[in-house]
Design a protein around this motif. Structure first.
Motif, mmCIF file in Angstrom:
data_model
loop_
_atom_site.group_PDB
_atom_site.id
_atom_site.type_symbol
_atom_site.label_atom_id
_atom_site.label_comp_id
_atom_site.label_asym_id
_atom_site.label_seq_id
_atom_site.Cartn_x
_atom_site.Cartn_y
_atom_site.Cartn_z
ATOM 1 N N ASP A 37 3.275 -5.492 -1.925
ATOM 2 C CA ASP A 37 2.710 -4.321 -2.601
ATOM 3 C C ASP A 37 3.599 -3.101 -2.381
ATOM 4 O OD1 ASP A 37 1.090 -1.984 -3.226
ATOM 5 O OD2 ASP A 37 -0.627 -3.346 -3.261
ATOM 6 N N GLU A 38 4.164 -2.578 -3.445
ATOM 7 C CA GLU A 38 5.065 -1.438 -3.335
ATOM 8 C C GLU A 38 4.333 -0.183 -2.864
ATOM 9 O OE1 GLU A 38 8.029 1.126 -3.070
ATOM 10 O OE2 GLU A 38 8.259 -1.041 -3.326
ATOM 11 N N ARG B 55 10.247 -6.177 -1.003
ATOM 12 C CA ARG B 55 9.111 -6.832 -1.641
ATOM 13 C C ARG B 55 9.223 -8.327 -1.414
ATOM 14 N NH1 ARG B 55 7.021 -4.167 -6.249
ATOM 15 N NH2 ARG B 55 5.752 -6.037 -6.585
#
Length: 246
Positions: A70-71, A88
């Motif tokens: 999850d960025e 990521r």
């Protein structure tokens, strides 16, 4: 387990950072003690907002990278733990070279992975005699009011796994898993208690009406057992596991 729930935490990244507890340094040090002497190349996988990353970074000579799918979570991590490279990825698919690490650790995350695939992929990036470390902070439900709190918020996959009879499943090429626990207490304000609840996958997926009902029941419990200084002492048990790559 639901993939949507596993990747839902970015929507509550700020509440996760504020509401979730830190990891006891001695528990993290115990996981790393199994590494070959002098080695400190470590990946925090499922790093989230960096709760475990910041403790790892305190280890003498540690070279730490953080991996999360999850960025939004990684963006929060970069603000709170500066200077740690982020990537990521997931435990089943790591953007890291073969045999490049001395340890991979996961905090509050192994219950979201497929253990056979994750064990094999982590085994690819960890050198022989390297370590897989798993750690969870679990509320101590032997305390009656804490058990009631869990009934209000609903149990999580982490609690069901760690408190279950078998514990986490770790597969080849790792063997001989060891485990230790640490008991401690965290003072929390009413706001922090709500932030902790809002960061849980069940509440993230719940309807606004159900979230409101849960918040109201939590307030009533806080009023009943809270301390005079506006905090509540929430007892935790930290469960740590370590296994060596063969």
């Amino acid at each position: 387990m639901s993939a949507d729930r596993a990747t839902s935490f970015g929507a509550q990244a700020e509440n996760y950072e504020a509401g979730r507890p830190e990891y006891p340094f001695e528990a993290v040090a115990w996981m790393l003690d199994a590494m070959p002497h002098g080695s400190r190349r470590i990946a925090d996988v499922g790093a989230g907002t960096g709760k475990l990353t910041r403790v790892l970074a305190q280890a003498p000579g540690a070279e730490v990278v953080a991996v999360d799918p999850d960025e939004t979570m990684l963006a929060t991590l970069r603000r709170s733990v500066q200077g740690v490279p982020t990537f990521r990825g997931s435990a089943e698919r790591l953007p890291l070279p073969d045999a490049s690490l001395d340890a991979v650790v996961l905090g509050q995350a192994w219950h979201w992975v497929e253990p056979v695939a994750a064990s094999a992929e982590i085994g690819r990036v960890v050198r022989t005699d390297g370590v897989l470390g798993l750690i969870w902070n679990i509320r101590d439900e032997r305390v009656e009011w804490v058990h009631r709190l869990t009934e209000i918020m609903h149990s999580s996959p982490a609690e069901n796994l760690v408190n279950g009879p078998e514990g986490p499943r770790i597969e080849a090429p790792f063997a001989d898993a060891e485990t230790q626990t640490w008991e401690w207490t965290r003072p929390m304000t009413r706001t922090q208690l709500h932030q902790m609840a809002l960061s849980r996958s069940y509440l993230i997926a719940a309807s606004p009406e159900e979230r409101a009902e849960i918040a109201s029941a939590m307030d009533a419990l806080f009023d009943e057992v809270g301390l005079g200084d506006g905090t509540i002492d929430l007892p935790y048990v930290t469960h740590a596991f370590r296994a060596v790559r063969r």
